[in-house]
Design a protein around this motif. Sequence first.
Motif, PDB file in Angstrom:
ATOM      1  N   VAL A 163      -0.116  15.547  30.780  1.00  0.00           N
ATOM      2  CA  VAL A 163       0.772  15.934  31.880  1.00  0.00           C
ATOM      3  C   VAL A 163       2.224  15.618  31.532  1.00  0.00           C
ATOM      4  CG1 VAL A 163       1.407  15.418  34.262  1.00  0.00           C
ATOM      5  CG2 VAL A 163      -0.990  15.731  33.662  1.00  0.00           C
ATOM      6  N   LEU A 164       2.481  14.432  30.988  1.00  0.00           N
ATOM      7  CA  LEU A 164       3.847  14.055  30.632  1.00  0.00           C
ATOM      8  C   LEU A 164       4.400  14.938  29.525  1.00  0.00           C
ATOM      9  CD1 LEU A 164       3.506  10.167  30.758  1.00  0.00           C
ATOM     10  CD2 LEU A 164       4.788  11.622  32.345  1.00  0.00           C
ATOM     11  N   LEU A 165       3.558  15.282  28.559  1.00  0.00           N
ATOM     12  CA  LEU A 165       4.017  16.154  27.479  1.00  0.00           C
ATOM     13  C   LEU A 165       4.366  17.550  28.000  1.00  0.00           C
ATOM     14  CD1 LEU A 165       1.538  15.130  24.642  1.00  0.00           C
ATOM     15  CD2 LEU A 165       4.015  14.826  24.637  1.00  0.00           C
ATOM     16  N   VAL A 166       3.587  18.039  28.939  1.00  0.00           N
ATOM     17  CA  VAL A 166       3.910  19.337  29.542  1.00  0.00           C
ATOM     18  C   VAL A 166       5.247  19.256  30.279  1.00  0.00           C
ATOM     19  CG1 VAL A 166       3.220  20.999  31.309  1.00  0.00           C
ATOM     20  CG2 VAL A 166       1.518  20.116  29.697  1.00  0.00           C
ATOM     21  N   MET A 167       5.496  18.128  30.963  1.00  0.00           N
ATOM     22  CA  MET A 167       6.767  17.954  31.651  1.00  0.00           C
ATOM     23  C   MET A 167       7.934  17.901  30.664  1.00  0.00           C
ATOM     24  SD  MET A 167       5.618  15.125  34.496  1.00  0.00           S
ATOM     25  CE  MET A 167       7.289  14.866  35.058  1.00  0.00           C
ATOM     26  N   VAL A 168       7.710  17.289  29.502  1.00  0.00           N
ATOM     27  CA  VAL A 168       8.781  17.176  28.514  1.00  0.00           C
ATOM     28  C   VAL A 168       9.019  18.509  27.812  1.00  0.00           C
ATOM     29  CG1 VAL A 168       9.411  16.108  26.314  1.00  0.00           C
ATOM     30  CG2 VAL A 168       8.453  14.718  28.142  1.00  0.00           C
ATOM     31  N   PHE A 169       7.940  19.135  27.333  1.00  0.00           N
ATOM     32  CA  PHE A 169       8.081  20.366  26.569  1.00  0.00           C
ATOM     33  C   PHE A 169       8.147  21.616  27.445  1.00  0.00           C
ATOM     34  CE2 PHE A 169       6.127  18.047  22.854  1.00  0.00           C
ATOM     35  CZ  PHE A 169       7.230  18.182  22.031  1.00  0.00           C
ATOM     36  N   GLY A 170       7.542  21.554  28.627  1.00  0.00           N
ATOM     37  CA  GLY A 170       7.407  22.764  29.417  1.00  0.00           C
ATOM     38  C   GLY A 170       6.233  23.586  28.947  1.00  0.00           C
ATOM     39  N   SER A 171       6.150  23.844  27.662  1.00  0.00           N
ATOM     40  CA  SER A 171       5.097  24.668  27.089  1.00  0.00           C
ATOM     41  C   SER A 171       3.793  23.888  26.966  1.00  0.00           C
ATOM     42  CB  SER A 171       5.526  25.164  25.702  1.00  0.00           C
ATOM     43  OG  SER A 171       4.416  25.620  24.979  1.00  0.00           O
TER      44      SER A 171
ATOM     45  N   VAL B 233       1.327  24.877  25.156  1.00  0.00           N
ATOM     46  CA  VAL B 233       0.960  24.956  23.747  1.00  0.00           C
ATOM     47  C   VAL B 233       1.626  23.828  22.964  1.00  0.00           C
ATOM     48  CG1 VAL B 233       1.139  26.348  21.654  1.00  0.00           C
ATOM     49  CG2 VAL B 233       0.556  27.437  23.827  1.00  0.00           C
ATOM     50  N   ALA B 234       2.928  23.645  23.160  1.00  0.00           N
ATOM     51  CA  ALA B 234       3.644  22.573  22.459  1.00  0.00           C
ATOM     52  C   ALA B 234       3.106  21.203  22.852  1.00  0.00           C
ATOM     53  CB  ALA B 234       5.143  22.664  22.761  1.00  0.00           C
ATOM     54  N   ALA B 235       2.699  21.058  24.106  1.00  0.00           N
ATOM     55  CA  ALA B 235       2.215  19.766  24.580  1.00  0.00           C
ATOM     56  C   ALA B 235       0.896  19.377  23.933  1.00  0.00           C
ATOM     57  CB  ALA B 235       2.056  19.798  26.095  1.00  0.00           C
ATOM     58  N   LEU B 236       0.080  20.358  23.551  1.00  0.00           N
ATOM     59  CA  LEU B 236      -1.217  20.047  22.952  1.00  0.00           C
ATOM     60  C   LEU B 236      -1.094  19.575  21.502  1.00  0.00           C
ATOM     61  CD1 LEU B 236      -3.366  22.989  24.369  1.00  0.00           C
ATOM     62  CD2 LEU B 236      -3.642  20.559  24.883  1.00  0.00           C
ATOM     63  N   LEU B 237      -0.004  19.950  20.829  1.00  0.00           N
ATOM     64  CA  LEU B 237       0.135  19.597  19.416  1.00  0.00           C
ATOM     65  C   LEU B 237       0.183  18.084  19.188  1.00  0.00           C
ATOM     66  CD1 LEU B 237       2.631  22.371  18.265  1.00  0.00           C
ATOM     67  CD2 LEU B 237       0.167  22.266  17.878  1.00  0.00           C
ATOM     68  N   PRO B 238       0.995  17.308  19.930  1.00  0.00           N
ATOM     69  CA  PRO B 238       0.995  15.856  19.712  1.00  0.00           C
ATOM     70  C   PRO B 238      -0.360  15.215  19.976  1.00  0.00           C
ATOM     71  CG  PRO B 238       2.943  16.511  20.946  1.00  0.00           C
ATOM     72  CD  PRO B 238       2.049  17.701  20.889  1.00  0.00           C
TER      73      PRO B 238
ATOM     74  N   ARG C 252      12.696  19.496  17.019  1.00  0.00           N
ATOM     75  CA  ARG C 252      13.631  20.024  16.021  1.00  0.00           C
ATOM     76  C   ARG C 252      13.273  21.449  15.641  1.00  0.00           C
ATOM     77  NH1 ARG C 252      17.794  17.412  13.204  1.00  0.00           N
ATOM     78  NH2 ARG C 252      18.932  19.057  12.137  1.00  0.00           N
ATOM     79  N   TYR C 253      11.985  21.737  15.555  1.00  0.00           N
ATOM     80  CA  TYR C 253      11.554  23.098  15.240  1.00  0.00           C
ATOM     81  C   TYR C 253      11.995  24.069  16.329  1.00  0.00           C
ATOM     82  CZ  TYR C 253       8.320  27.037  14.712  1.00  0.00           C
ATOM     83  OH  TYR C 253       7.783  28.285  14.595  1.00  0.00           O
ATOM     84  N   ARG C 254      11.826  23.689  17.584  1.00  0.00           N
ATOM     85  CA  ARG C 254      12.229  24.570  18.677  1.00  0.00           C
ATOM     86  C   ARG C 254      13.743  24.757  18.705  1.00  0.00           C
ATOM     87  NH1 ARG C 254       9.160  22.705  24.057  1.00  0.00           N
ATOM     88  NH2 ARG C 254       9.704  24.797  24.767  1.00  0.00           N
ATOM     89  N   GLU C 255      14.476  23.722  18.331  1.00  0.00           N
ATOM     90  CA  GLU C 255      15.931  23.862  18.242  1.00  0.00           C
ATOM     91  C   GLU C 255      16.313  24.889  17.182  1.00  0.00           C
ATOM     92  OE1 GLU C 255      17.710  20.104  17.513  1.00  0.00           O
ATOM     93  OE2 GLU C 255      17.486  19.394  19.562  1.00  0.00           O
ATOM     94  N   GLU C 256      15.627  24.818  16.035  1.00  0.00           N
ATOM     95  CA  GLU C 256      15.948  25.764  14.970  1.00  0.00           C
ATOM     96  C   GLU C 256      15.587  27.194  15.387  1.00  0.00           C
ATOM     97  OE1 GLU C 256      17.714  24.878  12.482  1.00  0.00           O
ATOM     98  OE2 GLU C 256      17.639  22.804  13.180  1.00  0.00           O
ATOM     99  N   LEU C 257      14.460  27.369  16.057  1.00  0.00           N
ATOM    100  CA  LEU C 257      14.118  28.703  16.557  1.00  0.00           C
ATOM    101  C   LEU C 257      15.174  29.208  17.530  1.00  0.00           C
ATOM    102  CD1 LEU C 257      10.265  28.588  17.302  1.00  0.00           C
ATOM    103  CD2 LEU C 257      11.424  29.645  15.351  1.00  0.00           C
TER     104      LEU C 257
ATOM    105  N   VAL D 159       4.936  28.760  20.043  1.00  0.00           N
ATOM    106  CA  VAL D 159       4.932  27.352  20.402  1.00  0.00           C
ATOM    107  C   VAL D 159       5.541  27.141  21.785  1.00  0.00           C
ATOM    108  CG1 VAL D 159       7.204  26.773  19.433  1.00  0.00           C
ATOM    109  CG2 VAL D 159       5.392  25.045  19.472  1.00  0.00           C
ATOM    110  N   ASN D 160       6.357  28.102  22.234  1.00  0.00           N
ATOM    111  CA  ASN D 160       6.959  28.029  23.567  1.00  0.00           C
ATOM    112  C   ASN D 160       6.124  28.721  24.635  1.00  0.00           C
ATOM    113  OD1 ASN D 160       9.320  26.703  22.595  1.00  0.00           O
ATOM    114  ND2 ASN D 160      10.073  28.661  21.826  1.00  0.00           N
ATOM    115  N   ALA D 161       4.926  29.173  24.262  1.00  0.00           N
ATOM    116  CA  ALA D 161       4.101  29.919  25.208  1.00  0.00           C
ATOM    117  C   ALA D 161       3.608  29.026  26.340  1.00  0.00           C
ATOM    118  CB  ALA D 161       2.918  30.550  24.478  1.00  0.00           C
ATOM    119  N   LEU D 162       3.227  29.663  27.435  1.00  0.00           N
ATOM    120  CA  LEU D 162       2.718  28.969  28.625  1.00  0.00           C
ATOM    121  C   LEU D 162       3.724  27.934  29.122  1.00  0.00           C
ATOM    122  CD1 LEU D 162      -1.027  28.419  27.594  1.00  0.00           C
ATOM    123  CD2 LEU D 162      -0.039  30.297  28.927  1.00  0.00           C
TER     124      LEU D 162
END
Length: 756
Positions: free
Chosen positions: A207-215, A217-222, A272-277, A353-356
């Motif tokens: 839940v916290l990762l979703v709040m931080v990333f929004g996505s 998909v990105a939240a599941l990676l960590p 950092r990856y999302r920043e570069e995108l 990675v920004n999906a959902l």
Amino acid sequence: MAEVKKSAPGGGATAQRAGSGGWTRFVTARPRLTLLVALVLTALAVLAGGGVADRMGSGGWEDPAAESTYATEALARQFPGSQPNLILLVDAGAAGADAPAVAAQARKLAERLDAEPGVDGVGSYWSTGSPALRSEDGRKAVIAARIAGEEKDAAAVLDRIAPEYRGTHGPVEVSLGGGLAVRHEMQTVIQEDLLRAELIALPLTLVLLVMVFGSAVAALLPLGVGIVAILGTNAVLRGITEFTDVSVFAQNLTTALGLGLAIDYALFVVRRYREELATGADTYTAVRTTLRTAGRTVLFSALTVAVSLAAMLVFPQYFLRSFAYAGIAVVLLAATAALTLLPAALVLLGDRVNALDLRRLLRRGRTPAAHPAGDGEGTGWGRATALVMRRAPVFAVLTTAGLVLLGLPFLGVRFGTADDRQLPATASSRVVQDQLRDGFPGDPGGGITVLAEGAATPAQYADYRERIAGLPGVARADGPVTAGGGRAYFTVVPDGEAVGPDAQRTVTELRAEPAPFDTSVTGQAAVLVDSKDALAERLPWAAAVIVLVTLLLVFLLTGSVLIPVQAVVLNALSLTAMFGAVVWVFQDGHLAGFLGFTPTGDIETTLPVLMFCVAFGLSMDYGVFLLSRVKEEYDRTGEHEHSVRFGLRHTGGLITAAAVILAVVMVAIGTSRVTNTKMLGLGVALAVLMDAMVVRSLLVPAVMKLTGRLTWWAPGPLRRFHDRFGISESDAYNPGPTPDVEEVSETRREMTSLRP
């Protein structure tokens, strides 16, 4: 003033770029194969690490080379009845322990226990008539025995015989206690609590990762990186148990660091990856840039954390060494997964990675706030950092004074040993020990035993007993109990607490008392004295390892002489609140009812060392994240204050979010019913939050403002050394126009102003 190290290629930087490029090609060339291999290895780790907890021990606080350890082992071999580790508490109820039917049943139980394979030294109230083995109300009495063998073998014997003795036997009710039963139940409770902690931490973390990333998909990676690190570490620990003892407590650190550090590293890499995108880079370019910048920082951070944890290897107690085994393994595996599996997943995902993005639902219909250009002071972190730096002396003095004040209770720390009161009050072995402690004369387990080896006459034994009975702080001296070969032992009952200061002084006096034979002293107080001596002897070495390696690594990162010293001092300050709270809460008993533990008036000797190594390493983790970004900007611009503001603005929210998530994991560990685990989890959670929200946000920018451009100074030889061997993100990465100068997409604006 040191020269500003430019990002133009040099000898060392060129080599670093080549190495980084090779690694990037290696992990991104065949991403599907990389993930498939990782999946297979993880499955093998699950098989290899299965049942690891059953092979772990619940002790390990003793120094194996200490006098008390030698005496304990010798007594267990030669006089097993002197070292019982199993207690059968026989409750006769209103009939009383001396009733004929009760005595007959108790003798039958003792005879049956004595015939059990692996059980030695069976004695009882009914065979000795000792009043110390009968309760003061006459209703209960004790059968004592020793289960021989190594801890795991003894536990197996206990598992086998316990169901046959626990429960109702004719006119009596039997309960099991003793040191072995306490340790065995503690191991079971820890495993149950760890499972519950994981069930709490995983969904909250997601839940916290979703709040931080929004996505989503990105939240599941960590989380994926964390699970790989935990499962891999369990397999490593399973292998280590083949060669040495490992404490079951280490599994708690595996879960906490596996999730916490994996999330830290993945947050840093994915952000950092999302920043570069967001700047328009294609997927492969974004991954390459991320690995050369954030990836290098992750590797560097993992080394600093691993060094802090490795310092525990200098101590002889396997309790502490176990945390080094688990910690080093989980840190390196988390970093490896973050730098291998994560880039492969990012290559396959691309901008998906920004999906959902669940936050879009909340933003729908609202106009995003403008993101100011320039220095970044228009953001919350930029404004806060600018305020701190404008009032740097005030913030530096007040913050330091507050941290020191919070740590003052630690000046009153009292060290002790862990006992059954680590367990919840309802645990069956704890119930038995409470009844022995409260209802029987004396303090069970509180005696000091003196092993005598060498030929002696009865007169010499008697003279020695009279002399030790007359020592200050000795209530009574019994013995000798003799055996063939010139071996005997005496039992000394100290006044007051079993492991209190008086009992510890008695141990020292007994060891100094001359005798016509060789003597070795053991017992709870002796074990504590030897444990404290071992820690005191090796603590300077552990501190030296941590400090010297930290100074070197931070110098390699920054090229500064002053910043490494600041990092060590400020990290130490960030731990004061943790140590003060440990004493105020767990020693003095404040909040004991709320937190659900029994205060004993002391702190287990090894816990502060463990908590320091873990919390210091985690603080360095966040320090490296901040300093790497400050150094990157300083290399690009040469402007000190701007670089500090830039670093806080780009990592302040990230560090705070990571700290909050790690604190959630540690608090979940802190819900354990075992006091030491509760202390570790809650204490480290407090240290992490203080470091991220106070030290990194207030004290670091204030101190760096006060030191000014001198912050980056280094003498010529060290500057040249850093030019050749130093490591920094800017060595391999020229970011071009700073994102504060050009307007970027909405995603870019969100990620650079990330707030917890």
